[in-house]
Design a protein around this motif. Structure first.
Motif, mmCIF file in Angstrom:
data_model
loop_
_atom_site.group_PDB
_atom_site.id
_atom_site.type_symbol
_atom_site.label_atom_id
_atom_site.label_comp_id
_atom_site.label_asym_id
_atom_site.label_seq_id
_atom_site.Cartn_x
_atom_site.Cartn_y
_atom_site.Cartn_z
ATOM 1 N N GLY A 216 -27.006 51.575 0.315
ATOM 2 C CA GLY A 216 -27.065 50.239 -0.244
ATOM 3 C C GLY A 216 -28.337 49.488 0.055
ATOM 4 O O GLY A 216 -28.652 48.496 -0.614
ATOM 5 N N ASN A 217 -29.094 49.928 1.061
ATOM 6 C CA ASN A 217 -30.377 49.292 1.364
ATOM 7 C C ASN A 217 -31.453 49.787 0.398
ATOM 8 O O ASN A 217 -31.320 50.846 -0.223
ATOM 9 C CB ASN A 217 -30.801 49.597 2.798
ATOM 10 N N LEU A 218 -32.527 49.037 0.296
ATOM 11 C CA LEU A 218 -33.609 49.423 -0.598
ATOM 12 C C LEU A 218 -34.412 50.576 -0.010
ATOM 13 O O LEU A 218 -34.783 50.554 1.165
ATOM 14 C CB LEU A 218 -34.529 48.236 -0.854
ATOM 15 N N VAL A 219 -34.680 51.574 -0.829
ATOM 16 C CA VAL A 219 -35.511 52.715 -0.453
ATOM 17 C C VAL A 219 -36.667 52.798 -1.440
ATOM 18 O O VAL A 219 -36.471 52.659 -2.651
ATOM 19 C CB VAL A 219 -34.687 54.023 -0.470
ATOM 20 N N GLY B 133 -24.655 59.268 -1.420
ATOM 21 C CA GLY B 133 -24.897 60.710 -1.482
ATOM 22 C C GLY B 133 -26.299 61.077 -1.039
ATOM 23 O O GLY B 133 -26.512 62.111 -0.391
ATOM 24 N N VAL B 134 -27.277 60.237 -1.370
ATOM 25 C CA VAL B 134 -28.649 60.475 -0.931
ATOM 26 C C VAL B 134 -28.733 60.370 0.590
ATOM 27 O O VAL B 134 -29.338 61.213 1.264
ATOM 28 C CB VAL B 134 -29.613 59.468 -1.586
ATOM 29 N N VAL B 135 -28.089 59.340 1.135
ATOM 30 C CA VAL B 135 -28.109 59.117 2.577
ATOM 31 C C VAL B 135 -27.471 60.284 3.316
ATOM 32 O O VAL B 135 -28.011 60.789 4.313
ATOM 33 C CB VAL B 135 -27.388 57.802 2.924
ATOM 34 N N GLU B 136 -26.313 60.745 2.846
ATOM 35 C CA GLU B 136 -25.617 61.853 3.492
ATOM 36 C C GLU B 136 -26.462 63.126 3.459
ATOM 37 O O GLU B 136 -26.490 63.908 4.420
ATOM 38 C CB GLU B 136 -24.273 62.085 2.806
ATOM 39 N N THR B 137 -27.162 63.329 2.356
ATOM 40 C CA THR B 137 -28.011 64.514 2.238
ATOM 41 C C THR B 137 -29.169 64.455 3.225
ATOM 42 O O THR B 137 -29.473 65.437 3.914
ATOM 43 C CB THR B 137 -28.540 64.643 0.798
ATOM 44 N N ILE B 138 -29.826 63.312 3.283
ATOM 45 C CA ILE B 138 -30.954 63.168 4.213
ATOM 46 C C ILE B 138 -30.490 63.363 5.653
ATOM 47 O O ILE B 138 -31.133 64.067 6.446
ATOM 48 C CB ILE B 138 -31.619 61.795 4.039
ATOM 49 N N ALA B 139 -29.349 62.757 6.001
ATOM 50 C CA ALA B 139 -28.833 62.881 7.367
ATOM 51 C C ALA B 139 -28.552 64.336 7.728
ATOM 52 O O ALA B 139 -28.789 64.772 8.866
ATOM 53 C CB ALA B 139 -27.566 62.039 7.522
ATOM 54 N N LEU C 209 -34.161 69.414 10.209
ATOM 55 C CA LEU C 209 -35.061 70.311 9.487
ATOM 56 C C LEU C 209 -36.371 69.597 9.169
ATOM 57 O O LEU C 209 -37.460 70.146 9.371
ATOM 58 C CB LEU C 209 -34.388 70.792 8.204
ATOM 59 N N PHE C 210 -36.271 68.360 8.683
ATOM 60 C CA PHE C 210 -37.475 67.604 8.346
ATOM 61 C C PHE C 210 -38.332 67.364 9.591
ATOM 62 O O PHE C 210 -39.552 67.557 9.569
ATOM 63 C CB PHE C 210 -37.096 66.263 7.716
ATOM 64 N N TRP D 93 -38.646 60.381 4.139
ATOM 65 C CA TRP D 93 -37.216 60.081 4.132
ATOM 66 C C TRP D 93 -36.638 59.633 5.477
ATOM 67 O O TRP D 93 -35.497 59.178 5.514
ATOM 68 C CB TRP D 93 -36.435 61.306 3.630
ATOM 69 N N LEU D 94 -37.374 59.763 6.545
ATOM 70 C CA LEU D 94 -36.846 59.371 7.849
ATOM 71 C C LEU D 94 -37.537 58.103 8.346
ATOM 72 O O LEU D 94 -38.706 57.867 8.014
ATOM 73 C CB LEU D 94 -37.036 60.512 8.857
ATOM 74 N N PRO D 95 -36.835 57.287 9.151
ATOM 75 C CA PRO D 95 -35.449 57.487 9.594
ATOM 76 C C PRO D 95 -34.468 57.403 8.429
ATOM 77 O O PRO D 95 -34.751 56.778 7.411
ATOM 78 C CB PRO D 95 -35.227 56.347 10.594
ATOM 79 N N THR D 96 -33.323 58.047 8.597
ATOM 80 C CA THR D 96 -32.315 58.087 7.543
ATOM 81 C C THR D 96 -31.944 56.674 7.111
ATOM 82 O O THR D 96 -31.596 55.836 7.950
ATOM 83 C CB THR D 96 -31.051 58.821 8.038
ATOM 84 N N PRO D 97 -32.038 56.376 5.819
ATOM 85 C CA PRO D 97 -31.719 55.024 5.346
ATOM 86 C C PRO D 97 -30.227 54.734 5.420
ATOM 87 O O PRO D 97 -29.406 55.628 5.623
ATOM 88 C CB PRO D 97 -32.215 55.039 3.908
#
Length: 594
Positions: A178-181, A148-154, A159-160, A171-175
């Motif tokens: 499942g990967n570490l952020v 859900g975090v990834v979809e939101t950032i994408a 805009l960013f 937040w970019l590039p979009t993660p």
């Protein structure tokens, strides 16, 4: 009945929340000897890191709790107020009819951190270092980022890149899910908060007071004041600077107050006051009790009755609720019976308020141009193959505002402390990141109106009428804590859960897993403040869909497991037995305990 998970039972402690890492963090605190207040705070700070699209340090939180020393439910208000410079006239000077849902103009004093520090100081047992340990670790070393975090950032990446460079840097590039952020700036903010707390000496309470001062009068307030002087793009389509100042932050602190309660269906149900939408749950329950003979769960008859009651209650919410509003007459049993008499055999209209005054914008069916960013995230409804041509709402839109989601935490410990909290605001997609702090500000002032003379008209130092709505209920020594994300849907999804448990006798997990629904026939609390017509139901209600359409409902069929993210814990004060359950929808919520 098959359930997605077992209802947990034990005697040591229970934690349920909207993210498994937060629930685990809270349980770790209980295992180390902390109490429910310590555990809830640790879970909340973890949610700041793991669900940044749902809540953050720049947001807010209402809390309902009972302490082992006092079984009377109380409210801790972590809803910050509007800036001293905020007024309808100020916004009209900017050519605005609504408070934007994104950017800096809608920022209120960040109340969440202050509320958690206050709760731990007054009722907890652990030091700030212990409370923040897990959150700092995840921010500094990384956590597996949820989809859900990834979809939101994408969705807001453009805009960013174009307008909010500090957010792009974080937040970019979009993660990849499942990967570490990591969020090193937030980790540094929390580490400095601990350092300033411990500089005050060894006394635990003095340390927490020092942390409060650092947040509201020190380095955090200073950074926020400076950042708000910068103009950033928002929903208006123009760049605007914020109104929030360091002086606004210094003047505010969390406050305790009584709950608003009502005896219904054999339970005493407690909610936050009129600065939230909380009492709308009480109004719905009172009307349903007045109607008597509740139909079978998830049947067309029950859905029709519940949604018609919801439309009446939310019309009263939209016409009457606001900071300081007196809801005594709305909660009178005779008024509930009068309103219940309006429930007919077929679908009725929206916005039939019994008292108060609705905004002209709502009465005229106003719509605002949809601008930049996302004013409030939403758990994706999805579209089921049997849906009508009406599309489900997107999870997020790169150029607009969607409705409805946040976080929730329930905790009970072996000593008799129970906490129900609904953190929200400070969404990564709604306001640019304050780069020196690693988080963004909230946009809760979008819930205030710019029309004069309403119950929720924007004014300096006022709490916006929030959707955040934790719940607490008591019956025969059993204490029940529950809640859900979902914006305007919170007190609809909670209603379905409570009826399943309190009226139909389902256990906590079965009550959560049962099919649910909600109506959009109300004034949205989020920019652009639209009023819709849909009755949204999960596909699992089956044949009820056609029956509801025959009754005149504008039915939208959502995916089978898509509505609501309820969690709950309960405690039997006589036996000490604890229970917990959490929602499988969204694939994040989890309950843990023993």
């Amino acid at each position: 009945m098959f359930t997605t998970r077992p209802e947990l039972a034990g005697t040591f402690g229970m934690v349920a929340s909207t993210h498994w890492l937060a629930s685990s963090a809270g349980m770790a605190i209980l295992e180390r000897g902390g109490n429910a207040f310590d555990a809830a705070a640790a879970a909340a700070f973890t949610l700041h890191v793991c669900e940044p699209h749902m809540n953050g340090p720049g947001g807010e939180v209402p809390v309902i709790f009972v302490a082992a020393s006092d079984p009377t439910p109380q409210v801790l208000c972590g809803q910050g107020v509007t800036p001293g410079l905020a007024s309808p006239a100020r916004f009209r000077e900017l050519g605005l009819d609504l408070v934007p849902g994104t950017g800096l103009l809608a920022a209120t004093v960040p109340g969440a951190v202050g509320a958690w520090l206050t709760l731990v100081r007054d009722h907890g047992t652990m030091r700030l270092r212990d409370i923040l340990d897990v959150a700092i670790g995840y921010a500094e070393h990384g956590h597996p980022v949820a989809s859900g975090v990834v979809e939101t950032i994408a969705a807001v990446a453009d805009l960013f890149r174009t307008y909010w460079p500090s957010s792009a840097k974080q937040w970019l590039p979009t993660p990849t899910a499942g990967n570490l952020v990591r969020n090193p700036a937030l980790a540094a903010t929390y580490r400095r908060l601990v350092a300033e707390a411990e500089a005050a000496g060894s006394d635990r309470e003095r340390q927490l007071d020092a942390a409060l001062c650092a947040w509201y009068e020190g380095f955090v307030a200073e950074a926020i004041d400076g950042f708000c002087r910068t103009a950033v793009m928002d929903d208006s389509g123009r760049a605007n600077s914020g109104l929030l100042t360091g002086a606004d932050m210094a003047a505010w602190r969390p406050s305790y107050e009584p709950t608003v309660s009502l005896d219904v269906f054999g339970w005493q149900v407690h909610k936050v006051g009129s600065w939230s939408q909380g009492p709308v749950l009480l109004q719905q329950l009172a009307m349903l009790e007045a109607l008597d003979d509740m139909p079978e769960p998830a049947s067309a008859a029950q859905i029709h009755r519940v949604v018609e009651v919801a439309k009446l209650a939310f019309a009263d919410r939209d016409a009457n609720y606001g900071d300081g509003a007196d809801l005594t007459r709305l909660l009178d049993p005779s008024y509930a019976a009068e309103r219940a008499g309006l429930v007919g055999a077929e679908a009725g209209p929206a916005l039939r308020h019994g008292r108060g005054r609705l905004p002209t914008y709502a009465l005229e069916g106003g719509t605002a141009p949809v601008g930049l960013g996302v004013g409030e995230p939403t758990l994706g409804v999805g579209t089921h193959p049997s849906a009508t041509e009406t599309d489900a709402e997107p999870v997020v839109s790169p150029w607009g505002t969607t409705r409805g989601d946040t976080c929730h935490i329930d905790v009970a410990d072996r000593w008799g402390n129970v906490v129900s909290a609904t953190p929200s605001g400070g969404w990564l997609q709604s306001s640019p990141t304050v780069d020196s702090l690693g988080f963004c500000l909230g946009t809760r002032a979008q819930m205030c109106w710019l029309q004069d003379g309403l119950s929720d008209t924007l004014a300096p130092g006022r709490r916006p009428r929030a959707t955040l709505s934790p719940s607490f209920a008591v019956r025969d020594g059993v204490q029940l804590s529950f809640g859900t994300p979902g914006g305007d849907q919170q007190d609809q999804w909670q209603l379905v859960f409570f009826l399943n448990h309190a009226v139909h006798g389902m256990n906590l997990q079965a009550a959560i897993d049962s099919p649910t629904w909600h109506t959009t026939a109300l004034v949205s609390s989020f920019y652009p403040r639209q009023t819709d017509t849909q009755l949204v139901v999960e596909a699992r209600v089956g044949h009820a869909v056609e029956d509801l359409r025959k009754l005149g409902h504008d039915v939208q069929v959502a995916d089978p497991w898509s509505l609501g993210r309820v969690s709950a814990v309960s405690r039997d004060s006589e036996t000490g037995l604890l229970r917990a359950a959490a929602n499988a929808r969204g694939q994040q919520g989890y309950a843990v305990g023993r």
